[in-house]
Design a protein around this motif. Structure first.
Motif, mmCIF file in Angstrom:
data_model
loop_
_atom_site.group_PDB
_atom_site.id
_atom_site.type_symbol
_atom_site.label_atom_id
_atom_site.label_comp_id
_atom_site.label_asym_id
_atom_site.label_seq_id
_atom_site.Cartn_x
_atom_site.Cartn_y
_atom_site.Cartn_z
ATOM 1 N N HIS A 155 0.838 -1.201 0.000
ATOM 2 C CA HIS A 155 0.000 0.000 0.000
ATOM 3 C C HIS A 155 0.874 1.254 0.000
ATOM 4 O O HIS A 155 0.534 2.254 -0.629
ATOM 5 C CB HIS A 155 -0.930 -0.003 1.215
ATOM 6 N N PHE A 156 1.986 1.183 0.718
ATOM 7 C CA PHE A 156 2.926 2.303 0.740
ATOM 8 C C PHE A 156 3.540 2.491 -0.640
ATOM 9 O O PHE A 156 4.019 1.546 -1.257
ATOM 10 C CB PHE A 156 4.019 2.034 1.785
ATOM 11 N N ASN A 157 3.494 3.716 -1.145
ATOM 12 C CA ASN A 157 4.038 4.042 -2.468
ATOM 13 C C ASN A 157 3.466 3.143 -3.559
ATOM 14 O O ASN A 157 4.184 2.654 -4.437
ATOM 15 C CB ASN A 157 5.564 3.973 -2.458
ATOM 16 N N SER A 158 2.169 2.945 -3.506
ATOM 17 C CA SER A 158 1.501 2.113 -4.504
ATOM 18 C C SER A 158 1.569 2.766 -5.881
ATOM 19 O O SER A 158 1.251 3.952 -6.027
ATOM 20 C CB SER A 158 0.034 1.920 -4.098
ATOM 21 N N PRO A 159 1.969 2.034 -6.924
ATOM 22 C CA PRO A 159 1.987 2.606 -8.275
ATOM 23 C C PRO A 159 0.571 2.804 -8.802
ATOM 24 O O PRO A 159 -0.383 2.205 -8.296
ATOM 25 C CB PRO A 159 2.758 1.559 -9.092
ATOM 26 N N ASN A 160 0.454 3.620 -9.820
ATOM 27 C CA ASN A 160 -0.847 3.947 -10.407
ATOM 28 C C ASN A 160 -1.213 2.917 -11.469
ATOM 29 O O ASN A 160 -0.592 2.877 -12.533
ATOM 30 C CB ASN A 160 -0.788 5.345 -11.022
ATOM 31 N N PRO A 161 -2.257 2.093 -11.239
ATOM 32 C CA PRO A 161 -2.616 1.060 -12.215
ATOM 33 C C PRO A 161 -3.007 1.616 -13.579
ATOM 34 O O PRO A 161 -2.847 0.933 -14.597
ATOM 35 C CB PRO A 161 -3.808 0.348 -11.547
ATOM 36 N N SER A 162 -3.512 2.852 -13.617
ATOM 37 C CA SER A 162 -3.954 3.401 -14.902
ATOM 38 C C SER A 162 -2.787 3.607 -15.867
ATOM 39 O O SER A 162 -2.990 3.691 -17.083
ATOM 40 C CB SER A 162 -4.689 4.727 -14.689
ATOM 41 N N ASN A 163 -1.570 3.671 -15.334
ATOM 42 C CA ASN A 163 -0.394 3.804 -16.206
ATOM 43 C C ASN A 163 0.008 2.481 -16.851
ATOM 44 O O ASN A 163 0.831 2.471 -17.765
ATOM 45 C CB ASN A 163 0.800 4.340 -15.409
ATOM 46 N N TYR A 164 -0.575 1.381 -16.361
ATOM 47 C CA TYR A 164 -0.215 0.041 -16.836
ATOM 48 C C TYR A 164 -1.483 -0.782 -17.045
ATOM 49 O O TYR A 164 -1.757 -1.724 -16.312
ATOM 50 C CB TYR A 164 0.716 -0.639 -15.827
ATOM 51 N N PRO A 165 -2.282 -0.441 -18.055
ATOM 52 C CA PRO A 165 -3.581 -1.105 -18.224
ATOM 53 C C PRO A 165 -3.489 -2.594 -18.512
ATOM 54 O O PRO A 165 -4.479 -3.314 -18.326
ATOM 55 C CB PRO A 165 -4.208 -0.338 -19.403
ATOM 56 N N ASN A 166 -2.324 -3.072 -18.947
ATOM 57 C CA ASN A 166 -2.188 -4.496 -19.280
ATOM 58 C C ASN A 166 -1.639 -5.335 -18.125
ATOM 59 O O ASN A 166 -1.478 -6.545 -18.265
ATOM 60 C CB ASN A 166 -1.276 -4.665 -20.504
ATOM 61 N N PHE A 167 -1.365 -4.680 -16.989
ATOM 62 C CA PHE A 167 -0.901 -5.414 -15.808
ATOM 63 C C PHE A 167 -2.080 -5.723 -14.898
ATOM 64 O O PHE A 167 -3.073 -4.992 -14.863
ATOM 65 C CB PHE A 167 0.093 -4.578 -14.992
ATOM 66 N N ASN A 168 -1.936 -6.804 -14.145
ATOM 67 C CA ASN A 168 -2.863 -7.096 -13.047
ATOM 68 C C ASN A 168 -2.206 -6.617 -11.754
ATOM 69 O O ASN A 168 -1.070 -6.978 -11.465
ATOM 70 C CB ASN A 168 -3.138 -8.602 -12.984
ATOM 71 N N PHE A 169 -2.915 -5.791 -10.969
ATOM 72 C CA PHE A 169 -2.357 -5.229 -9.736
ATOM 73 C C PHE A 169 -2.989 -5.898 -8.519
ATOM 74 O O PHE A 169 -4.208 -6.024 -8.426
ATOM 75 C CB PHE A 169 -2.608 -3.719 -9.675
ATOM 76 N N GLU A 170 -2.125 -6.314 -7.602
ATOM 77 C CA GLU A 170 -2.575 -6.982 -6.379
ATOM 78 C C GLU A 170 -1.904 -6.330 -5.170
ATOM 79 O O GLU A 170 -0.718 -6.548 -4.916
ATOM 80 C CB GLU A 170 -2.212 -8.473 -6.417
ATOM 81 N N PRO A 171 -2.630 -5.503 -4.400
ATOM 82 C CA PRO A 171 -2.019 -4.847 -3.237
ATOM 83 C C PRO A 171 -1.930 -5.774 -2.029
ATOM 84 O O PRO A 171 -2.755 -6.665 -1.848
ATOM 85 C CB PRO A 171 -2.979 -3.682 -2.952
ATOM 86 N N ILE A 172 -0.901 -5.551 -1.212
ATOM 87 C CA ILE A 172 -0.776 -6.262 0.063
ATOM 88 C C ILE A 172 -0.490 -5.247 1.168
ATOM 89 O O ILE A 172 0.145 -4.216 0.922
ATOM 90 C CB ILE A 172 0.331 -7.342 0.039
ATOM 91 N N PRO A 173 -0.952 -5.500 2.406
ATOM 92 C CA PRO A 173 -0.645 -4.588 3.507
ATOM 93 C C PRO A 173 0.833 -4.650 3.872
ATOM 94 O O PRO A 173 1.473 -5.689 3.724
ATOM 95 C CB PRO A 173 -1.528 -5.097 4.646
ATOM 96 N N ASP A 174 1.354 -3.517 4.349
ATOM 97 C CA ASP A 174 2.773 -3.451 4.714
ATOM 98 C C ASP A 174 2.995 -3.089 6.174
ATOM 99 O O ASP A 174 4.106 -3.236 6.685
ATOM 100 C CB ASP A 174 3.508 -2.446 3.828
ATOM 101 N N GLY A 175 1.953 -2.586 6.850
ATOM 102 C CA GLY A 175 2.058 -2.293 8.270
ATOM 103 C C GLY A 175 2.786 -1.013 8.617
ATOM 104 O O GLY A 175 2.972 -0.698 9.798
ATOM 105 N N LEU A 176 3.226 -0.236 7.607
ATOM 106 C CA LEU A 176 3.968 0.991 7.885
ATOM 107 C C LEU A 176 3.028 2.114 8.320
ATOM 108 O O LEU A 176 1.976 2.327 7.706
ATOM 109 C CB LEU A 176 4.730 1.449 6.640
#
Length: 454
Positions: free
Chosen positions: A51-72
């Motif tokens: 979640h910290f410094n998560s990239p913007n999925p709209s810049n990579y429409p052909n990627f699948n994005f899966e967020p994970i918690p980091d606890g920071l």
């Protein structure tokens, strides 16, 4: 390469890569450039990210994005030692990464994991799920060999720096001086030692080691890594910023208005000033930088990022500075750096010498003024100024007269002309490396082949 296209045409399942970047700008950039490059070769990409410094999925429409918690927490980010944050992330991300990867496997096969080498916890997860793993090193090959040499020399009591001054040369690792030894920026060297040991241990049984560099720039260091340090296959596929130039990886909002301002400037007259996404300075240094730029009489584009001045949310420049520089200066919060460096009006880059910035400057044929801050930047600056000789290092911090003289040396004196010719040669070498038959092109082919063999 053709095999991947044929598989798509015939309806065969496309190989699936899971990518895990370390969530800091200097690590995210090359990882996303690599992922974009591999996606262009036909691989399916899933990006697992914190979640910290998560990239913007709209810049990579052909990627699948899966967020994970980091606890920071925000307080950790502002107050914690950076090494402790890395240690913390390795601890808190392991379980959620394992869970997310397990869910992906329940939907279909994963061919391989590609992860930042600092995420050493991925070895345990890959072993548990019986998945092959490839590492990305986002620094220079020289940094990797230097840190390995330093450790070995220290262990054997052979490092001659005990009584030296900052400018003393270290005979065992020329051309470095004591002041060029990488500064890890930590108050807890024991934690750093443990982090390094964990990273080294996790390199065992990996399928390969990717580096964002090229043979014509770091042939000696790459040879040393291949022979002495990492016995696994090594893929020097850089410069990724030119192999995959279309991707937008900035975590900060880029101000494109500066491009119109650059259009109005004469060719190779502008000094571009940016010290990266993490460096911060006290107000006195900012005043010296400002007057150095003003007194140089050169046009400048200066990035002053929010948070880059200690204790000040707003930029407070010295009285009289704006009036003196109004006709030839532009200040922005953040700039589209690769586009700026490629602009014909830019004739110099005053940089902190992070590895990405150093490579981008070389790849656009822009000579540098070097003001290193932390980590590998001292070493990179030394190589820029004294080995490749494509820049000038400010040796005494920020002093307006030294800044003025360095800018004039680079931009208008005969010395700058010679530096410009050398950096143009390096730019040509970089372009040859990524062309068909070049070393990086061939290395990329080798990386694709090893993944396809799984």
């Amino acid at each position: 390469m053709e095999v991947l296209r044929d598989m798509q045409i015939q309806g065969t399942k496309v190989p699936h890569l899971v990518i895990l970047p370390l969530p800091f700008q200097g690590h995210i950039n090359p990882m996303l450039q690599l992922a974009t490059l591999l996606q262009s070769k036909g691989f399916s990409i899933t990006l697992i990210h914190t979640h910290f410094n998560s990239p913007n999925p709209s810049n990579y429409p052909n990627f699948n994005f899966e967020p994970i918690p980091d606890g920071l927490s925000d307080s950790q980010l502002w107050t914690e030692d950076p090494v402790k944050i890395l240690y913390f992330l390795n601890d808190t991300c392991q379980a959620p990464f394992h869970d997310r990867l397990s869910r992906l496997l329940s939907d279909g096969p994963v061919t391989c994991i590609i992860t930042d080498e600092i995420f050493y916890f991925t070895k345990a997860v890959a072993d548990q799920l019986k998945l092959p793993r490839i590492l990305l090193n986002t620094g220079s090959a020289t940094y990797a060999t230097t840190t390995a040499s330093l450790k070995l020399l220290q262990q054997n009591g052979l490092l001659s720096i005990t009584d030296g001054q900052p400018n003393t040369l270290i005979p065992e690792i020329p051309p470095l001086r004591i002041k060029d030894i990488p500064d890890i920026g930590t108050t807890d060297p024991d934690t750093f030692e443990q982090l390094g040991a964990n990273v080294l241990n996790a390199m065992r049984s990996t399928l390969g080691y990717i580096m964002n560099t090229f043979d014509d720039l770091e042939s000696t260091a790459l040879a040393k890594i291949r022979q002495d340090i990492h016995p696994m296959p090594l893929f020097a596929v850089g410069p990724l910023c030119k192999f995959s130039p279309g991707s937008s990886n900035s975590l900060l909002t880029q101000d494109y208005s500066c491009m119109a301002w650059l259009d109005k400037q004469a060719p190779q007259t502008v000094i571009y000033v940016s010290f990266g996404s993490t460096a911060s300075f006290d107000k006195r240094n900012v005043v010296e930088i400002a007057w150095g730029l003003a007194n140089s009489d050169q046009p400048f584009l200066w990035v002053i990022r929010r948070g880059s001045i200690h204790g000040h949310d707003q930029v407070e420049l010295p009285e009289g500075f704006e009036e003196k520089t109004r006709e030839r200066g532009q200040i922005v919060n953040w700039a589209p750096q690769q586009k700026v460096l490629a602009h014909p009006s830019v004739g110099g880059f005053w940089t902190h010498n992070g590895w990405n910035s150093t490579l981008e400057s070389i790849c656009e044929g822009v000579p540098m003024i070097c003001s290193p801050y932390l980590w590998d930047q001292n070493l990179n600056a030394r190589y820029v100024s004294h080995v490749w000789r494509v820049g000038i290092q400010l040796e005494n911090g920020f002093d307006r007269s030294e800044i003025e003289w360095a800018i004039r040396r680079l931009m208008v004196e005969i010395e700058g002309k010679d530096i410009r010719e050398r950096v143009r040669d390096l730019k040509e070498n970089a372009m040859h490396c990524i062309e068909k038959g070049g070393s990086s092109y061939e290395s990329l082919d080798g990386l694709v082949d090893i993944i396809m063999s799984l």
